[in-house]
Write an enzyme that holds these catalytic residues in place. Structure first.
Site, PDB file in Angstrom:
ATOM      1  CG  HIS A  23      38.692 -25.437  21.139  1.00 44.15           C
ATOM      2  ND1 HIS A  23      38.209 -24.887  19.979  1.00 44.15           N
ATOM      3  CD2 HIS A  23      39.895 -25.960  20.821  1.00 44.15           C
ATOM      4  CE1 HIS A  23      39.087 -25.064  18.995  1.00 44.15           C
ATOM      5  NE2 HIS A  23      40.118 -25.732  19.485  1.00 44.15           N
ATOM      6  CE1 TYR A  78      30.275 -27.639  17.991  1.00 46.22           C
ATOM      7  CE2 TYR A  78      28.838 -29.336  17.102  1.00 46.22           C
ATOM      8  CZ  TYR A  78      29.944 -28.978  17.825  1.00 46.22           C
ATOM      9  OH  TYR A  78      30.741 -29.950  18.378  1.00 46.22           O
ATOM     10  CE1 TYR A  84      30.305 -29.401  21.583  1.00 49.48           C
ATOM     11  CE2 TYR A  84      32.362 -28.985  22.737  1.00 49.48           C
ATOM     12  CZ  TYR A  84      31.666 -29.208  21.562  1.00 49.48           C
ATOM     13  OH  TYR A  84      32.348 -29.245  20.368  1.00 49.48           O
ATOM     14  CE  LYS A 106      28.953 -34.854  25.883  1.00 49.64           C
ATOM     15  NZ  LYS A 106      30.265 -34.252  25.756  1.00 49.64           N
ATOM     16  N   PRO A 125      26.890 -38.214  16.158  1.00 47.33           N
ATOM     17  CG  PRO A 125      27.697 -37.640  14.033  1.00 47.33           C
ATOM     18  CD  PRO A 125      26.640 -38.451  14.718  1.00 47.33           C
TER      19      PRO A 125
HETATM   20  C1  DHB Z   1      34.124 -33.186  15.593  1.00 48.07           C
HETATM   21  C2  DHB Z   1      33.075 -34.065  15.540  1.00 48.07           C
HETATM   22  C3  DHB Z   1      31.938 -33.795  16.248  1.00 48.07           C
HETATM   23  O1  DHB Z   1      30.911 -34.651  16.224  1.00 48.07           O
HETATM   24  C4  DHB Z   1      31.824 -32.664  17.009  1.00 48.07           C
HETATM   25  O2  DHB Z   1      30.665 -32.422  17.667  1.00 48.07           O
HETATM   26  C5  DHB Z   1      32.875 -31.798  17.062  1.00 48.07           C
HETATM   27  C6  DHB Z   1      34.033 -32.072  16.350  1.00 48.07           C
HETATM   28  C7  DHB Z   1      35.358 -33.476  14.824  1.00 48.07           C
HETATM   29  O3  DHB Z   1      35.428 -34.494  14.136  1.00 48.07           O
HETATM   30  O4  DHB Z   1      36.276 -32.653  14.876  1.00 48.07           O
END
Ligand code: DHB
Length: 391
Positions: A76, A203, A384, A296, A292
């Site tokens: 990505h 997001y 990221y 990371k 989450p």
């Molecule tokens: C996923 C989880 C995340 O916290 C994130 O920032 C991006 C993707 C996932 O579970 O796919």
């Protein structure tokens, strides 16, 4: 009499950190035993985030051709950031010349378990570690799946046993020794059978709260929306779940399908007060937890392990203590950067239940400054995609 097994490094926890550490140690010529109380099946089917930083993929690549991350996983080069219905693309490639790979954590675990077993690694499932004696000759007290006691005598013990680590207290003295932060929201997560709704992850910060539209494979998708931490996963119908998700991404038509898993992910930031005491050290979630947003967690665990593997090889093969002495300081530099990044993405994108009009306005201002500035987009892209592992 309790049987005693000897090894150079006893690794408690067969998650990505523990398995990767055993792999790197084996490559350096250092024996280890990996213990986990879960079954192999449980380990390989636990659903966790699916974003691998470039450095994580590069490390998987260098230690064998078992990494399917580049072939089965998908690269990505950016994400979509939706701010109050406006869609902005954050182009990682243009901003920092790096990328991430979408490759679910359980796939990484399958690769690592298969590679460790093929390499003849002593990997024991269903072994419950009850305690660790620290000091210069550390010992692990455990109980096997059959209930029989087992002692492991090692030159070094590593706790890669997750956020509820049993090893931690041998390093920090007690579980309260650390830095914590709680958040007033959580994620309602689903797995569903549907095609992807967009090329890249979305997001979204909307007046109704945060949503993340992620992916797993061409036929299975992962999505999350902000909820109260006490939400009961069975309280919503599928129709209501799709309603919650769809209203938070107004410019995108979500592809829907049967929902086959639901969970609530609580948010927490944590850094242990110590990462090493004598011959016991912590890595991964045993040492730190991040919320989450930004995915990371596993990447940070892999970065810890890279440092610790070199330090243990120097200590155990050459009697050189320098790297193990500065393992905490070096690991913490990255850990606190990742803590900041995860906290920042979380607070920038979620709406706290008690947010005032000022808070909302300030947050919109922050998001606009970010998407309208090349430096802002580069900052997000850099964190990221992850900082280089050699840092
Ligand atoms: C996923 C989880 C995340 O916290 C994130 O920032 C991006 C993707 C996932 O579970 O796919």
């Amino acid at each position: 009499m309790t049987p005693t097994v000897r090894t150079r490094v006893a690794i408690v926890g067969a998650g990505p950190a523990g398995l990767m550490l055993s792999h790197l140690l084996a490559q350096a010529g250092v024996d280890s035993i990996v213990l986990d109380k879960r079954s192999r099946d449980e380990i390989e089917s636990t659903i966790r985030a699916g974003i691998l930083e470039q450095g994580t993929v590069e490390l998987l690549d260098t230690i064998g051709d078992f990494s399917r991350a580049r072939t089965v996983g998908r690269r990505h080069d950016g994400i979509e950031l939706h701010v109050e219905g406006e869609q902005h693309r954050i182009d990682f490639a243009a901003s920092v010349g790096r990328a991430v790979w979408l490759y679910p954590q359980h796939e990484v675990l399958r690769d690592l378990v298969a590679a460790r077993l093929a390499g003849g690694q002593d990997l024991r499932f269903g072994v419950d570690v009850e305690g660790v004696d620290g000091g210069d000759r550390p010992r692990v007290h455990a109980r096997g799946a059959d209930g029989a006691a087992l002692e492991i005598e090692a030159d070094f013990v590593v706790g890669s046993d997750g956020s509820r680590s049993v090893v931690r207290s041998a390093v920090t003295g007690d579980h309260q020794n650390g830095y914590f932060r709680e958040y007033p929201f959580a994620w309602f997560g689903i797995l569903c059978e549907a095609p992807p709704s967009a090329d890249e992850l979305i997001y979204s910060n909307s007046p109704d709260g945060f949503a993340l539209v992620s992916q797993r494979s061409p036929a299975v998708q992962r999505m999350y929306f902000q909820c109260d931490p006490d939400t009961d996963t069975t309280a919503l119908t599928e129709h209501e779940i799709w309603g919650e998700l769809q209203k938070r991404v107004p410019g995108t038509v979500l592809q829907t399908g049967p929902i086959f898993q639901r969970d609530v992910l609580r948010f927490r930031s944590f850094v242990a007060g110590e990462l090493r005491r004598d011959r016991v050290a912590l890595v991964g979630d045993a040492a730190h937890t991040v919320p989450p947003t930004g995915a990371k967690g596993m990447n940070l665990a892999i970065a810890d392990v890279r440092l610790l593997a070199d330090a243990l090889a120097a200590l155990l093969l050459d009697d050189d203590e320098r790297l193990i002495d500065n393992y905490p300081e070096r690991a913490l530099r990255r850990i606190w950067k990742a803590q900041h990044f995860s906290w920042w993405m979380t607070t920038m994108l979620h709406t706290a239940p008690d947010a005032s009009g000022f808070d909302r306005g300030r947050q919109r201002g922050e998001l606009r400054s970010l998407v309208e500035s090349a430096a802002g987009r580069a900052y997000l892209s850099e964190g990221y995609c992850g900082w280089p592992l050699d840092e």
